[in-house]
Motif scaffolding. Structure first.
Motif, PDB file in Angstrom:
ATOM      1  N   ALA A 219     -32.279   2.547 -13.017  1.00  8.64           N
ATOM      2  CA  ALA A 219     -33.507   3.335 -12.919  1.00  8.64           C
ATOM      3  C   ALA A 219     -34.467   2.750 -11.892  1.00  8.64           C
ATOM      4  CB  ALA A 219     -34.183   3.421 -14.288  1.00  8.64           C
ATOM      5  N   ILE A 220     -34.581   1.414 -11.868  1.00 12.03           N
ATOM      6  CA  ILE A 220     -35.479   0.773 -10.909  1.00 12.03           C
ATOM      7  C   ILE A 220     -34.991   0.996  -9.481  1.00 12.03           C
ATOM      8  CG2 ILE A 220     -36.255  -1.480 -10.054  1.00 12.03           C
ATOM      9  CD1 ILE A 220     -36.440  -2.349 -13.008  1.00 12.03           C
ATOM     10  N   LEU A 221     -33.687   0.848  -9.262  1.00 12.97           N
ATOM     11  CA  LEU A 221     -33.141   1.043  -7.916  1.00 12.97           C
ATOM     12  C   LEU A 221     -33.268   2.485  -7.460  1.00 12.97           C
ATOM     13  CD1 LEU A 221     -29.979  -1.229  -8.011  1.00 12.97           C
ATOM     14  CD2 LEU A 221     -32.095  -1.602  -6.763  1.00 12.97           C
ATOM     15  N   GLY A 222     -33.253   3.418  -8.406  1.00 11.39           N
ATOM     16  CA  GLY A 222     -33.385   4.825  -8.045  1.00 11.39           C
ATOM     17  C   GLY A 222     -34.813   5.330  -8.087  1.00 11.39           C
ATOM     18  N   SER A 223     -35.758   4.465  -8.430  1.00 14.58           N
ATOM     19  CA  SER A 223     -37.143   4.900  -8.590  1.00 14.58           C
ATOM     20  C   SER A 223     -37.859   4.961  -7.245  1.00 14.58           C
ATOM     21  CB  SER A 223     -37.877   3.943  -9.533  1.00 14.58           C
ATOM     22  OG  SER A 223     -37.940   2.651  -8.963  1.00 14.58           O
ATOM     23  N   PHE A 224     -39.007   5.634  -7.259  1.00 14.35           N
ATOM     24  CA  PHE A 224     -39.842   5.683  -6.067  1.00 14.35           C
ATOM     25  C   PHE A 224     -40.587   4.370  -5.926  1.00 14.35           C
ATOM     26  CE2 PHE A 224     -44.009   6.357  -4.131  1.00 14.35           C
ATOM     27  CZ  PHE A 224     -43.619   6.856  -2.896  1.00 14.35           C
ATOM     28  N   CYS A 225     -40.312   3.681  -4.839  1.00 12.15           N
ATOM     29  CA  CYS A 225     -40.953   2.391  -4.564  1.00 12.15           C
ATOM     30  C   CYS A 225     -41.836   2.574  -3.338  1.00 12.15           C
ATOM     31  CB  CYS A 225     -39.896   1.318  -4.319  1.00 12.15           C
ATOM     32  SG  CYS A 225     -40.570  -0.298  -3.902  1.00 12.15           S
ATOM     33  N   ILE A 236     -49.575  -1.909  -3.706  1.00 10.91           N
ATOM     34  CA  ILE A 236     -50.672  -1.623  -4.637  1.00 10.91           C
ATOM     35  C   ILE A 236     -50.253  -0.527  -5.612  1.00 10.91           C
ATOM     36  CG2 ILE A 236     -53.067  -0.848  -4.819  1.00 10.91           C
ATOM     37  CD1 ILE A 236     -53.515  -1.926  -1.986  1.00 10.91           C
ATOM     38  N   VAL A 237     -49.613   0.514  -5.080  1.00  6.84           N
ATOM     39  CA  VAL A 237     -49.143   1.617  -5.922  1.00  6.84           C
ATOM     40  C   VAL A 237     -48.087   1.121  -6.905  1.00  6.84           C
ATOM     41  CG1 VAL A 237     -48.011   3.882  -5.925  1.00  6.84           C
ATOM     42  CG2 VAL A 237     -49.632   3.293  -4.105  1.00  6.84           C
ATOM     43  N   ASP A 238     -47.153   0.292  -6.422  1.00  7.61           N
ATOM     44  CA  ASP A 238     -46.099  -0.228  -7.291  1.00  7.61           C
ATOM     45  C   ASP A 238     -46.672  -1.085  -8.416  1.00  7.61           C
ATOM     46  OD1 ASP A 238     -44.138   0.999  -5.754  1.00  7.61           O
ATOM     47  OD2 ASP A 238     -43.962  -0.717  -4.412  1.00  7.61           O
ATOM     48  N   LYS A 239     -47.720  -1.809  -8.083  1.00  3.34           N
ATOM     49  CA  LYS A 239     -48.344  -2.656  -9.098  1.00  3.34           C
ATOM     50  C   LYS A 239     -49.056  -1.800 -10.148  1.00  3.34           C
ATOM     51  CE  LYS A 239     -50.839  -7.053  -9.238  1.00  3.34           C
ATOM     52  NZ  LYS A 239     -49.640  -7.836  -9.458  1.00  3.34           N
ATOM     53  N   LEU A 240     -49.775  -0.786  -9.687  1.00  4.61           N
ATOM     54  CA  LEU A 240     -50.511   0.079 -10.609  1.00  4.61           C
ATOM     55  C   LEU A 240     -49.573   0.924 -11.471  1.00  4.61           C
ATOM     56  CD1 LEU A 240     -53.424   1.275  -8.277  1.00  4.61           C
ATOM     57  CD2 LEU A 240     -53.554  -0.389 -10.147  1.00  4.61           C
ATOM     58  N   GLU A 244     -43.575  -2.971 -10.575  1.00  2.00           N
ATOM     59  CA  GLU A 244     -43.426  -4.394 -10.276  1.00  2.00           C
ATOM     60  C   GLU A 244     -43.208  -5.205 -11.555  1.00  2.00           C
ATOM     61  OE1 GLU A 244     -45.987  -8.086  -8.354  1.00  2.00           O
ATOM     62  OE2 GLU A 244     -46.597  -6.021  -7.970  1.00  2.00           O
ATOM     63  N   GLN A 245     -43.974  -4.891 -12.584  1.00  2.73           N
ATOM     64  CA  GLN A 245     -43.848  -5.619 -13.850  1.00  2.73           C
ATOM     65  C   GLN A 245     -42.492  -5.347 -14.497  1.00  2.73           C
ATOM     66  OE1 GLN A 245     -46.983  -4.748 -16.601  1.00  2.73           O
ATOM     67  NE2 GLN A 245     -46.346  -6.300 -18.089  1.00  2.73           N
ATOM     68  N   ARG A 246     -42.040  -4.085 -14.470  1.00  5.91           N
ATOM     69  CA  ARG A 246     -40.723  -3.736 -15.020  1.00  5.91           C
ATOM     70  C   ARG A 246     -39.625  -4.494 -14.296  1.00  5.91           C
ATOM     71  NH1 ARG A 246     -39.617   2.175 -14.214  1.00  5.91           N
ATOM     72  NH2 ARG A 246     -37.598   1.590 -15.096  1.00  5.91           N
ATOM     73  N   SER A 247     -39.727  -4.554 -12.971  1.00  6.86           N
ATOM     74  CA  SER A 247     -38.697  -5.228 -12.183  1.00  6.86           C
ATOM     75  C   SER A 247     -38.631  -6.712 -12.509  1.00  6.86           C
ATOM     76  CB  SER A 247     -38.971  -5.039 -10.685  1.00  6.86           C
ATOM     77  OG  SER A 247     -38.916  -3.676 -10.333  1.00  6.86           O
ATOM     78  N   LYS A 248     -39.797  -7.342 -12.622  1.00  2.00           N
ATOM     79  CA  LYS A 248     -39.819  -8.767 -12.958  1.00  2.00           C
ATOM     80  C   LYS A 248     -39.200  -9.004 -14.330  1.00  2.00           C
ATOM     81  CE  LYS A 248     -43.820 -10.182 -10.196  1.00  2.00           C
ATOM     82  NZ  LYS A 248     -45.215 -10.686 -10.241  1.00  2.00           N
ATOM     83  N   ILE A 250     -36.943  -7.153 -16.063  1.00  2.00           N
ATOM     84  CA  ILE A 250     -35.490  -6.947 -16.135  1.00  2.00           C
ATOM     85  C   ILE A 250     -34.760  -8.004 -15.307  1.00  2.00           C
ATOM     86  CG2 ILE A 250     -35.360  -5.300 -14.206  1.00  2.00           C
ATOM     87  CD1 ILE A 250     -33.295  -5.307 -17.467  1.00  2.00           C
ATOM     88  N   PHE A 251     -35.369  -8.429 -14.185  1.00  5.78           N
ATOM     89  CA  PHE A 251     -34.732  -9.468 -13.373  1.00  5.78           C
ATOM     90  C   PHE A 251     -34.594 -10.761 -14.162  1.00  5.78           C
ATOM     91  CE2 PHE A 251     -35.242 -13.211 -10.668  1.00  5.78           C
ATOM     92  CZ  PHE A 251     -34.131 -13.092  -9.855  1.00  5.78           C
ATOM     93  N   HIS A 252     -35.669 -11.172 -14.796  1.00 12.39           N
ATOM     94  CA  HIS A 252     -35.627 -12.434 -15.543  1.00 12.39           C
ATOM     95  C   HIS A 252     -34.715 -12.325 -16.766  1.00 12.39           C
ATOM     96  CE1 HIS A 252     -38.485 -14.451 -13.032  1.00 12.39           C
ATOM     97  NE2 HIS A 252     -39.415 -13.531 -13.230  1.00 12.39           N
ATOM     98  N   LYS A 253     -34.653 -11.138 -17.344  1.00  9.33           N
ATOM     99  CA  LYS A 253     -33.780 -10.938 -18.493  1.00  9.33           C
ATOM    100  C   LYS A 253     -32.309 -11.081 -18.081  1.00  9.33           C
ATOM    101  CE  LYS A 253     -35.093  -7.620 -21.171  1.00  9.33           C
ATOM    102  NZ  LYS A 253     -35.299  -6.253 -21.747  1.00  9.33           N
ATOM    103  N   MET A 254     -31.938 -10.424 -16.975  1.00 10.48           N
ATOM    104  CA  MET A 254     -30.565 -10.526 -16.483  1.00 10.48           C
ATOM    105  C   MET A 254     -30.260 -11.934 -15.992  1.00 10.48           C
ATOM    106  SD  MET A 254     -28.923  -7.669 -16.886  1.00 10.48           S
ATOM    107  CE  MET A 254     -27.531  -7.895 -15.804  1.00 10.48           C
ATOM    108  N   ASP A 255     -31.210 -12.545 -15.316  1.00  8.91           N
ATOM    109  CA  ASP A 255     -31.008 -13.896 -14.789  1.00  8.91           C
ATOM    110  C   ASP A 255     -30.752 -14.887 -15.918  1.00  8.91           C
ATOM    111  OD1 ASP A 255     -31.303 -15.700 -12.286  1.00  8.91           O
ATOM    112  OD2 ASP A 255     -32.570 -16.662 -13.790  1.00  8.91           O
ATOM    113  N   ASP A 256     -31.540 -14.795 -16.978  1.00 20.75           N
ATOM    114  CA  ASP A 256     -31.360 -15.698 -18.125  1.00 20.75           C
ATOM    115  C   ASP A 256     -29.993 -15.490 -18.769  1.00 20.75           C
ATOM    116  OD1 ASP A 256     -33.863 -16.712 -17.697  1.00 20.75           O
ATOM    117  OD2 ASP A 256     -34.838 -15.543 -19.275  1.00 20.75           O
TER     118      ASP A 256
END
Length: 512
Positions: A219-225, A236-240, A244-248, A250-256
């Protein structure tokens, strides 16, 4: 006063001489731009360009636009120039004639860059690292010999699938089974065991939780970034928006999770399974030896990248293909019966289909080809970035241009296919067309340097799973439902894969 007046002409001459090179540069640039034969483009809006024309199903929207503006079409996605290719002829020029000039990847920006922070194979730019990692994948991870070594895993997991459906049928006669859920569980379990050498149960990890992580990454890779299309301000838009928070997260979840599994493999007291090395074993050996693939300088992060690619590309795509195949066959019972007659005649009373039987099932293979034609699991092939100037259909394609091939549109092009919207497996009877990248009218796995290296592993799982489903059960629609009632719409949403909007719920009946 006189001295100032005398100096003024000299100053003006110096100023003019200073601006002449700039003027010459601007004139040349404008002239060069005017002399270019750029692909036709739909009218664009200020700032956003053509972004508003992508729609909720971009591959369908772009297919419609290509009918008006041609099979090589230029879009402006914010500040990003993008060329969309929607014909077999143009795709061949891109992925064969000019494969080297278009084999890089655009740099990911913003939250998506974080998700692929391992320098992975799928999104790495073309270069020495990418070439070495791909060599490892082709020769070590997804070779025919390696894939065949995991035959017992596939057979065990398919047997579990059949047994679970049998249990459902005996405990709830006449009740439909959610094949969509079952098939996603099948592909996730197979790839999990191939990659990690263990089952979900032994790893004490929920398969539902794992699949949710895969879906979220998709979903993140297919989302509007916004950062992709509007450099410097899009973040700024991605943060609002929370992307950005979702990506961080899921990244840390997969990394762990990946780190834990790798640490388990590095444990000297670990007991290996009976079958051959799993994917992590193979990659860790390369990391430790660094002999055959010195240029790659493979690290633990690179191992995580390969794992992420495997799950992202393998779990959803294999399940999606089987789901669409079963939906199409349920919609056409005569084709379903023809496929079942073939596999049951071939297998007889053996009780189960083995992988060695698959080569005899020619009609089944036609069904898989037709499913991939009509429902490619990744409808818009992963974007390329051009690294040199070339022409396609006479149009100039400039360096640093995003280039995407619409495999969905090509598979439905009436120039190449008779009755392209119809599911007709027989169209492949006596045909040499396959999906390995040499026939550009059928491109579910891409072609050229960027073709999927795991084609054999993916198609083996799909054909084997479908063969057992067709052999073991007769499939009926739920009571009161007719073939025309089946919802064949694609899921509209932010994903790079082409899923079916509604689950496939069919009633299994034992034929023997």
């Amino acid at each position: 006063m006189q001295m100032a007046m005398d100096a003024q002409p000299g100053f003006l001459v110096s100023l003019l001489l200073l601006f002449i090179p700039l003027l010459i540069f601007l004139v040349k640039k404008i002239t060069k731009k005017q002399n270019k034969n750029l692909p036709p483009s739909p009218p664009k809006l200020p700032i956003i360009g053509n972004l508003h024309q992508l729609g909720s199903l971009p591959h369908q929207s772009l297919c419609q636009l290509s009918k008006e503006y041609g099979s090589v079409m230029l879009l402006h996605l914010g500040n990003l120039p993008a060329v969309i290719v929607s014909s077999a002829e143009a795709a061949k020029q891109v992925m064969k004639t000019h494969d080297l000039g278009s084999c890089s990847r655009p740099q990911l920006h913003g939250p998506k860059q974080l998700t692929y922070n391992y320098h992975d194979l799928a999104f790495s730019p073309y270069g020495e690292y990418w070439r070495e990692i791909r060599k490892i994948c082709v020769l070590e991870l997804f070779s025919v010999k390696r894939v065949n070594s995991y035959q017992s895993i596939r057979e065990e997991e398919v047997t579990k699938l059949i047994n679970s459906i049998c249990h459902h049928s005996s405990s709830s006669p006449g009740a439909p089974v959610d094949l969509t859920k079952k098939l996603f569980t099948l592909t996730a379990s197979i790839i999990f065991r191939i990659a990690f050498g263990t089952t979900f149960q032994d790893a004490k990890f929920s398969e539902e939780k794992f699949h949710d992580m895969i879906l979220e990454i998709s979903a993140i890779l297919g989302s509007f970034c916004a950062a992709e299309y509007f450099p410097y301000v899009g973040w700024i838009v991605d943060k609002l928006s929370g992307l950005e928070q979702r990506s961080k997260r899921i990244f840390h979840k997969m990394d762990d999770f990946f780190q834990k599994v790798i640490d388990d493999h590095l444990n000297p007291g670990r007991v290996k399974q009976e079958h051959e090395e799993d994917i992590i074993d193979v990659l860790l050996k390369i990391v430790n030896e660094q002999t055959s693939y010195k240029a790659a300088s493979l690290t633990i992060d690179n191992i995580k990248a390969v794992l992420l690619d495997m799950f992202q590309a393998g779990v959803d795509t294999g399940a999606i293909t089987m789901v669409w195949a079963m939906a199409e066959l349920a919609k056409k019972p005569k084709l379903m019966k023809k496929a079942q007659d073939e596999v049951r005649t071939c297998i007889g009373n053996k009780g189960t289909v083995s992988e060695t039987d698959i080569d005899q099932l020619q009609y089944l293979k036609m069904i898989v080809k037709e499913t991939l034609r009509l429902h490619p699991p990744v409808p818009m092939l992963v974007p390329r970035e051009t690294i040199s100037h070339f022409t396609v259909n006479g149009y100039d394609i400039e360096p640093k241009t995003l280039l995407q091939v619409n495999a969905w549109a090509i598979g439905r092009d009436p120039k190449n296919w008779k009755d392209p919207e119809e599911f007709i497996p027989e169209r492949f009877e006596g045909s040499s067309i396959d999906f390995k990248g040499q026939h550009f009218e059928l491109l579910p796995f891409g072609s050229g340097r960027r073709a999927c290296p795991a084609i054999y592993m993916g198609t083996t799982t799909v054909e084997f799973g479908l063969a057992n489903l067709l052999y073991s059960f007769n499939w009926k629609l739920p009571d009161g439902m007719k073939e025309q009632d089946l919802n064949m719409e694609e899921i509209a949403g932010l994903s790079i894969t082409n899923g079916k909007r509604t689950a496939v719920n069919l009633v299994p009946e034992k034929p023997f």
